[in-house]
Design a protein around this motif. Structure first.
Motif, PDB file in Angstrom:
ATOM      1  N   GLU A 865      34.359  30.478  34.067  1.00 34.18           N
ATOM      2  CA  GLU A 865      34.678  31.868  33.636  1.00 34.18           C
ATOM      3  C   GLU A 865      34.767  32.592  34.710  1.00 34.18           C
ATOM      4  OE1 GLU A 865      31.506  33.088  31.153  1.00 34.18           O
ATOM      5  OE2 GLU A 865      32.421  32.107  29.374  1.00 34.18           O
ATOM      6  N   SER A 866      33.788  32.507  35.997  1.00 30.02           N
ATOM      7  CA  SER A 866      34.114  33.360  37.072  1.00 30.02           C
ATOM      8  C   SER A 866      35.204  33.013  37.806  1.00 30.02           C
ATOM      9  CB  SER A 866      33.051  32.966  37.948  1.00 30.02           C
ATOM     10  OG  SER A 866      31.535  33.318  37.329  1.00 30.02           O
ATOM     11  N   LYS A 867      35.723  31.630  37.972  1.00 27.15           N
ATOM     12  CA  LYS A 867      37.260  31.349  38.455  1.00 27.15           C
ATOM     13  C   LYS A 867      38.315  31.825  37.969  1.00 27.15           C
ATOM     14  CE  LYS A 867      35.427  27.059  40.840  1.00 27.15           C
ATOM     15  NZ  LYS A 867      35.747  25.685  40.821  1.00 27.15           N
ATOM     16  N   GLU A 868      38.108  31.861  36.711  1.00 27.65           N
ATOM     17  CA  GLU A 868      39.244  32.520  35.632  1.00 27.65           C
ATOM     18  C   GLU A 868      39.429  33.934  36.359  1.00 27.65           C
ATOM     19  OE1 GLU A 868      40.723  32.723  31.213  1.00 27.65           O
ATOM     20  OE2 GLU A 868      39.086  31.922  31.510  1.00 27.65           O
ATOM     21  N   LYS A 869      38.202  34.364  35.956  1.00 30.88           N
ATOM     22  CA  LYS A 869      38.095  35.963  36.237  1.00 30.88           C
ATOM     23  C   LYS A 869      38.698  36.315  37.704  1.00 30.88           C
ATOM     24  CE  LYS A 869      34.784  39.964  36.001  1.00 30.88           C
ATOM     25  NZ  LYS A 869      33.636  40.596  35.472  1.00 30.88           N
ATOM     26  N   LEU A 870      38.144  35.505  38.868  1.00 29.28           N
ATOM     27  CA  LEU A 870      38.605  35.844  40.067  1.00 29.28           C
ATOM     28  C   LEU A 870      40.029  35.620  40.165  1.00 29.28           C
ATOM     29  CD1 LEU A 870      37.848  36.498  43.007  1.00 29.28           C
ATOM     30  CD2 LEU A 870      37.371  33.932  43.223  1.00 29.28           C
ATOM     31  N   SER A 871      40.636  34.632  39.587  1.00 31.66           N
ATOM     32  CA  SER A 871      42.221  34.460  39.495  1.00 31.66           C
ATOM     33  C   SER A 871      42.831  35.468  39.018  1.00 31.66           C
ATOM     34  CB  SER A 871      42.541  32.801  38.726  1.00 31.66           C
ATOM     35  OG  SER A 871      43.848  32.616  38.832  1.00 31.66           O
ATOM     36  N   ASN A 872      42.367  36.014  37.983  1.00 30.47           N
ATOM     37  CA  ASN A 872      43.108  37.081  37.325  1.00 30.47           C
ATOM     38  C   ASN A 872      43.015  38.217  38.152  1.00 30.47           C
ATOM     39  OD1 ASN A 872      43.787  35.832  34.931  1.00 30.47           O
ATOM     40  ND2 ASN A 872      41.716  36.159  33.885  1.00 30.47           N
ATOM     41  N   MET A 873      41.864  38.516  39.018  1.00 33.60           N
ATOM     42  CA  MET A 873      41.737  39.791  39.780  1.00 33.60           C
ATOM     43  C   MET A 873      42.701  39.461  41.142  1.00 33.60           C
ATOM     44  SD  MET A 873      37.590  40.137  39.705  1.00 33.60           S
ATOM     45  CE  MET A 873      37.606  41.777  40.790  1.00 33.60           C
ATOM     46  N   LYS A 874      42.638  38.267  41.652  1.00 36.87           N
ATOM     47  CA  LYS A 874      43.646  38.194  42.763  1.00 36.87           C
ATOM     48  C   LYS A 874      45.075  38.156  42.399  1.00 36.87           C
ATOM     49  CE  LYS A 874      40.450  35.753  45.663  1.00 36.87           C
ATOM     50  NZ  LYS A 874      40.084  34.621  46.638  1.00 36.87           N
ATOM     51  N   GLU A 875      45.292  37.578  41.310  1.00 38.13           N
ATOM     52  CA  GLU A 875      46.782  37.326  40.891  1.00 38.13           C
ATOM     53  C   GLU A 875      47.540  38.914  40.303  1.00 38.13           C
ATOM     54  OE1 GLU A 875      47.246  34.196  37.669  1.00 38.13           O
ATOM     55  OE2 GLU A 875      46.870  32.708  39.181  1.00 38.13           O
ATOM     56  N   ASN A 876      46.537  39.527  39.508  1.00 37.92           N
ATOM     57  CA  ASN A 876      46.873  40.900  39.059  1.00 37.92           C
ATOM     58  C   ASN A 876      46.035  41.962  39.659  1.00 37.92           C
ATOM     59  OD1 ASN A 876      48.543  39.730  37.039  1.00 37.92           O
ATOM     60  ND2 ASN A 876      46.791  38.606  36.182  1.00 37.92           N
ATOM     61  N   PRO A 877      45.982  42.264  40.803  1.00 31.58           N
ATOM     62  CA  PRO A 877      45.318  43.232  41.100  1.00 31.58           C
ATOM     63  C   PRO A 877      45.566  44.821  40.840  1.00 31.58           C
ATOM     64  CG  PRO A 877      46.592  42.779  43.167  1.00 31.58           C
ATOM     65  CD  PRO A 877      46.746  41.571  41.743  1.00 31.58           C
ATOM     66  N   GLU A 878      46.892  44.612  40.268  1.00 33.12           N
ATOM     67  CA  GLU A 878      47.302  45.787  39.723  1.00 33.12           C
ATOM     68  C   GLU A 878      46.639  46.598  38.633  1.00 33.12           C
ATOM     69  OE1 GLU A 878      50.026  42.724  38.340  1.00 33.12           O
ATOM     70  OE2 GLU A 878      49.115  43.199  40.307  1.00 33.12           O
ATOM     71  N   VAL A 879      46.165  45.635  37.698  1.00 34.48           N
ATOM     72  CA  VAL A 879      45.401  45.779  36.430  1.00 34.48           C
ATOM     73  C   VAL A 879      44.394  46.754  36.972  1.00 34.48           C
ATOM     74  CG1 VAL A 879      44.142  45.043  34.597  1.00 34.48           C
ATOM     75  CG2 VAL A 879      46.022  43.750  35.531  1.00 34.48           C
ATOM     76  N   TYR A 880      43.618  46.615  38.130  1.00 33.09           N
ATOM     77  CA  TYR A 880      42.642  47.537  38.511  1.00 33.09           C
ATOM     78  C   TYR A 880      43.158  48.840  39.332  1.00 33.09           C
ATOM     79  CZ  TYR A 880      39.713  43.988  36.733  1.00 33.09           C
ATOM     80  OH  TYR A 880      38.926  43.147  36.096  1.00 33.09           O
ATOM     81  N   GLN A 881      44.101  48.519  40.199  1.00 27.86           N
ATOM     82  CA  GLN A 881      44.565  49.379  41.290  1.00 27.86           C
ATOM     83  C   GLN A 881      45.470  50.639  40.585  1.00 27.86           C
ATOM     84  OE1 GLN A 881      45.957  47.088  44.328  1.00 27.86           O
ATOM     85  NE2 GLN A 881      44.167  46.284  44.965  1.00 27.86           N
TER      86      GLN A 881
END
Length: 907
Positions: A865-881
């Motif tokens: 789950e952490s790897k998937e979450k990290l992957s999403n964070m790195k692949e889609n930083p715009e979701v947060y930024q």
């Protein structure tokens, strides 16, 4: 009436009837037929055509067809059409359709009439596809023909064929430029029939409508806008419409209230956080530019500030002249917003967004925001060098002892009914004791509350800060933008040193609007009043050189009499009063919100780093857990081998003893034979005696020995398992130290010991031994002995011989087979117990196995789950930024609106 109109109405026959003629048309036509037929070059076709019409009107369709079949002049196409009508009326639709399709003519009217008849035929036969195709062909061929578009619209609506109905309305709107058709189209839009149609489909219709009527154009555009709001093509619509609208010649006298409102609604929804910047950047410049072109007074402030804010953050896309127009409109805008409500709503939306995405706005910043909207108190930052008497001054004014605190903290001191000390950090607010303060987050702020008449009466909150010449002097600068004023404490022994002046000039440079006043402490150290007065005057002049608006107040912490306190209160009321406090606080609130956005950006990066560390930590833990599981399996295997082996050795010794002693017991049973024995039954008695002796041997020797041995075996096994439990306990303790909490408990099931003891007791005391056949078997020796006993046993002279033979036979028999048989029967339950040992030992270790296995599974799940979450964070930083960037956009827009407010206040 035109000839083709007569053909359409089937009234050509009326041309043969004179005005005022009262005879029946058939009589008139019959007379004309006779007259024409009498001519040498007669042409009866026209009369027959007319006769067919009359027959048709009187529903004599067969007679009508008979007449029209003989028409071969230029009336022939119309005659064919009429024949088709007759067959249609007769219900012979197949023949009618065939005739209609064979008609060849250049007459547009005839072609249209034939098409209309085919439409009616297909409708009657419920042939939807043919009806639709023919309707569309007819409309394309002759749309102005009476009832053609009316029939088409009615049919499409009746059959809920909205795609074709919309197509008809669009085409007719463009072709006729009729408001009627535009209204029809708008009704379809409002009912939701156009949602799935690509927005560019309406481009031409909108362009035409704008030329026809701007009011209806606005209504149509608004209807389409709302219909697309919830559809996937919404952004496509915005692009399409803004390109179209940008190309229209908009006049300044035109008003666009509805569109202006929709533009505002759209803008606010687009920056609400549901869209990414890569989706918005191609759309927003055009949308904002068009909004600015048509904005009315009610939306002018938001429109102009939106353009300017967008240009500040995303400079490309908006032309310089449009920026200039936005500034002009901004300064002229009359309608303002609630200056406090906007930033508070923005902060609330940021907090909610953060919570939704697993983030949290700094509690310290939220505390500052709440303080800023409390207009009933003023926040005075009390600063000075170490040793200036700053803290002593605060304590003397409060008439209370502030808690001792580490010098790196800022402490807010305020009035409260009860003494409380709380720490306000980024992570939360919690009550603390003075002893806890050494372990606090160094970025936290302490809040002290206690009864203070001075703070209460003067509505003040003091911010006690670290010394400006100490290692934590930067903390003072962090709160300069938060405070309403700065009270700088000078030491009367050396007031306003060069270093103090440099620090103050730096503060003034950073916060030029901050009120700065001075307090000279330790005045009791001055020996005379005159010397004190001279010092105050001299220091005040030095202050005025760099801080002309600043005032100086002399003070002694040791002589805080009522008069001195009253004088200090007057000093605060006179010099620290802030004009238009709300406006100043709102500026500070804006800064606080901006810091919250920056904090969330940093927190997101921090969360990513923490996630990476968590993955590494859990992977390391997983490796340790898998190693522990392997070690546990080795322990289980070792214990199974050890315990089974020791048990097997024990039972083996018993088995060997049985094999060795049973034959001897059986041989010694020969002493049971006597000279006076009844040799006819001796074999039976001896067989029973042998079983009894074996039974006695088992009860008195073997079973007690087994119990003694198994008791020791159980004790030894328990000791071994206790060592295993101790090992697992150490293993669990090691893991719990790594986890930082008691997560793993590897408790074994020692109830298995009680089960073993119960089974051992049962086997040692309750094993039933069934008699075995020792002398009753049919071996040759036994058969001879038993036969001889039966034959000779009654004769006394033969008893000696039988006695000797029996005795010799019993003493010389091998008995190994019998011993093996008895041993196997006795050892059966012991061996069954042995076979269950592996299962029992595994049950003993079942809980540790389960705990480790479940912990491994949970750890693997956490890692995945952490790897998937990290992957999403790195692949889609715009979701947060991107949402945070949009929050910044809203904040910048508010700052532009503040400029409008200030400009209006000056006017």
């Amino acid at each position: 009436m035109k000839l083709e109109d007569q053909f359409v109405n089937k009234s050509y026959y009326e041309t043969f009837i004179k005005e005022g003629e009262e005879r029946h048309p058939l009589e008139v036509l019959g007379e004309a037929f006779v007259e024409e037929n009498a001519l040498e070059n007669s042409d009866l076709s026209y009369i027959r055509f007319a006769q067919g019409e009359v027959y048709f009107h009187y529903k004599d369709y067969e007679a009508a067809v008979f007449k029209w079949e003989s028409i071969h002049n230029d009336f022939e196409p119309w005659a064919q059409k009429n024949m088709g009508d007759a067959y249609f009326e007769l219900g012979l639709t197949g023949m009618a359709e065939e005739i209609y399709k064979t008609i060849q003519t250049d007459s547009m009217i005839l072609k249209t009439e034939v098409a209309l008849q085919l439409i009616s035929l297909y409708i009657e036969e419920q042939k939807h596809e043919q009806a639709v195709q023919t309707i569309k062909q007819t409309v394309a061929m002759n749309p102005d023909y009476p009832n053609v578009t009316k029939i088409a619209r009615a049919y499409f609506e009746k059959n809920e064929d909205w795609m074709n109905a919309v197509e008809l309305a669009v085409n007719e709107s463009v072709r006729t430029e009729s408001l009627f058709w535009f209204e029809v189209l708008k009704s379809y839009i409002e009912k939701g029939y156009t949602k799935t149609i690509s927005p560019d489909y309406f481009r031409e219709a909108l362009a035409v409508l704008y030329k026809v009527d701007q009011i209806h154009f606005e209504q149509m555009a608004a209807a389409l806008w709302r219909s697309y709001q919830t559809e996937s093509c919404y952004l496509e619509w915005l692009r399409e419409f803004n390109v179209l609208f940008a190309g229209l010649d908009i006049h300044s006298f035109e008003t666009w209230h509805e569109l202006s409102a929709i533009y505002q609604e759209t803008y606010l929804s687009l920056i609400g956080g549901n869209y990414l910047l890569k989706q918005l950047t191609p759309i927003m410049p055009g949308l904002l530019t068009n909004w600015l072109r048509i904005t009315d007074s009610g939306h002018a402030l938001l429109a102009s500030s939106a353009v300017l804010a967008w240009n500040d953050l995303f400079s490309a896309g908006i032309e310089p002249d449009q920026i200039a127009d936005a500034e002009t409109i901004l300064y002229r805008a009359e309608k303002t917003i609630d200056q406090l409500e906007y930033p508070l709503e923005l902060l609330d939306s940021i907090i909610k967004w953060a919570k939704l995405h697993g983030l949290s706005v700094s509690t310290r910043l939220k505390w500052m925001a709440r303080e800023l909207i409390d207009f009933d108190v003023q926040h005075i930052l009390v600063a000075g060098m170490n040793g200036s008497g700053k803290t002593a001054f605060i304590q003397s004014v409060l008439a209370d002892s502030l808690p001792e605190k580490p010098t790196q903290f800022v402490m807010a001191a305020r009035h409260g009914d009860h003494h409380e000390l709380a720490v306000i950090s980024d992570g939360g607010i919690s009550a603390i004791t003075e002893e806890d303060s050494q372990q606090l987050d160094p970025d936290a702020i302490l809040e002290w509350r206690g009864p203070s008449q001075f703070l209460k009466e003067n509505a003040l909150v003091f911010l006690d800060t670290p010394g400006l010449n100490g290692s934590q002097r930067s903390k003072v600068y962090e709160y300069l933008h938060f405070a309403d004023g700065l009270l700088f404490v000078l030491n009367a022994n050396d007031p306003l040193t060069v270093k103090e002046t440099d620090v103050l000039l730096k503060i003034k440079e950073q916060v030029p609007d901050l009120k700065i006043h001075f307090l000279m402490s330790k005045m009791d150290m001055i020996y005379s009043k005159q010397e004190a007065a001279d010092l105050v005057e001299e220091t005040a002049q030095k202050i005025k050189r760099d801080f002309p608006q600043a005032e100086l107040h002399p003070y002694s912490s040791h002589y805080a009499a009522r008069e001195a306190v009253n004088g200090l209160a007057q000093f605060f009321r006179k010099n620290f009063k802030v004009e238009n406090l709300e406006a100043h606080r709102i500026e500070k609130l804006v800064r606080c919100i901006r810091e919250s956005i920056t904090y969330l950006l940093k927190q997101r990066l921090q969360n990513e780093n923490e996630l990476v560390e968590s993955i590494h930590r859990h992977e390391d833990m997983l490796a340790k857990l898998n190693g522990a599981a392997n070690q546990l399996e080795d322990v289980i295997h070792e214990q199974i081998q050890l315990i089974r082996s020791s048990y097997h050795s024990m039972t083996k010794s018993i088995k060997e003893e049985l094999q060795a002693k049973i034959p001897d017991i059986l041989r010694k049973s020969s002493d049971y034979i006597k000279l006076n024995s009844d040799f006819r039954k001796i074999h039976l008695e001896l067989n029973e005696e042998m079983n009894n002796r074996i039974r006695s041997f088992l009860q008195t020797a073997i079973f007690p020995k087994y119990y003694e041995l198994v008791t020791k075996w159980i004790a030894d096994s328990e000791s071994e398992l206790q060592q295993s439990q101790a090992y697992l306990g150490e293993m669990a303790e090691g893991f719990n130290q790594l986890y930082g909490e008691n997560i793993i408990a590897l408790a074994c099931d020692f109830k298995i010991m009680d089960d073993w003891r119960r089974d051992a007791d049962r086997m040692a005391n309750g094993v039933h031994f069934d008699s075995v056949n020792i002398l009753l078997r049919h071996t040759p020796s036994q058969v001879l002995l038993k036969s001889a006993g039966k034959l000779l046993g009654a004769l006394s002279q033969n008893k000696a011989m039988l006695y000797n033979r029996y005795k010799k036979f019993i003493e010389s028999e091998d008995y190994q087979d019998i011993a093996g048989l008895i041993t196997n029967k006795v050892m059966l339950q012991f061996e069954l117990f042995e076979q269950g040992l592996e299962r029992d030992i595994r049950m003993f270790f079942k809980n540790p196995e389960t705990v480790l296995r479940d912990t491994i599974t949970e750890t693997e799940t956490v890692i995945d789950e952490s790897k998937e979450k990290l992957s999403n964070m790195k692949e889609n930083p715009e979701v947060y930024q991107d949402p945070l960037k949009l929050f910044e956009l809203k904040l910048r827009q508010f700052e532009w609106m503040q400029i409008n407010t200030k400009a209006r206040q000056k006017v």
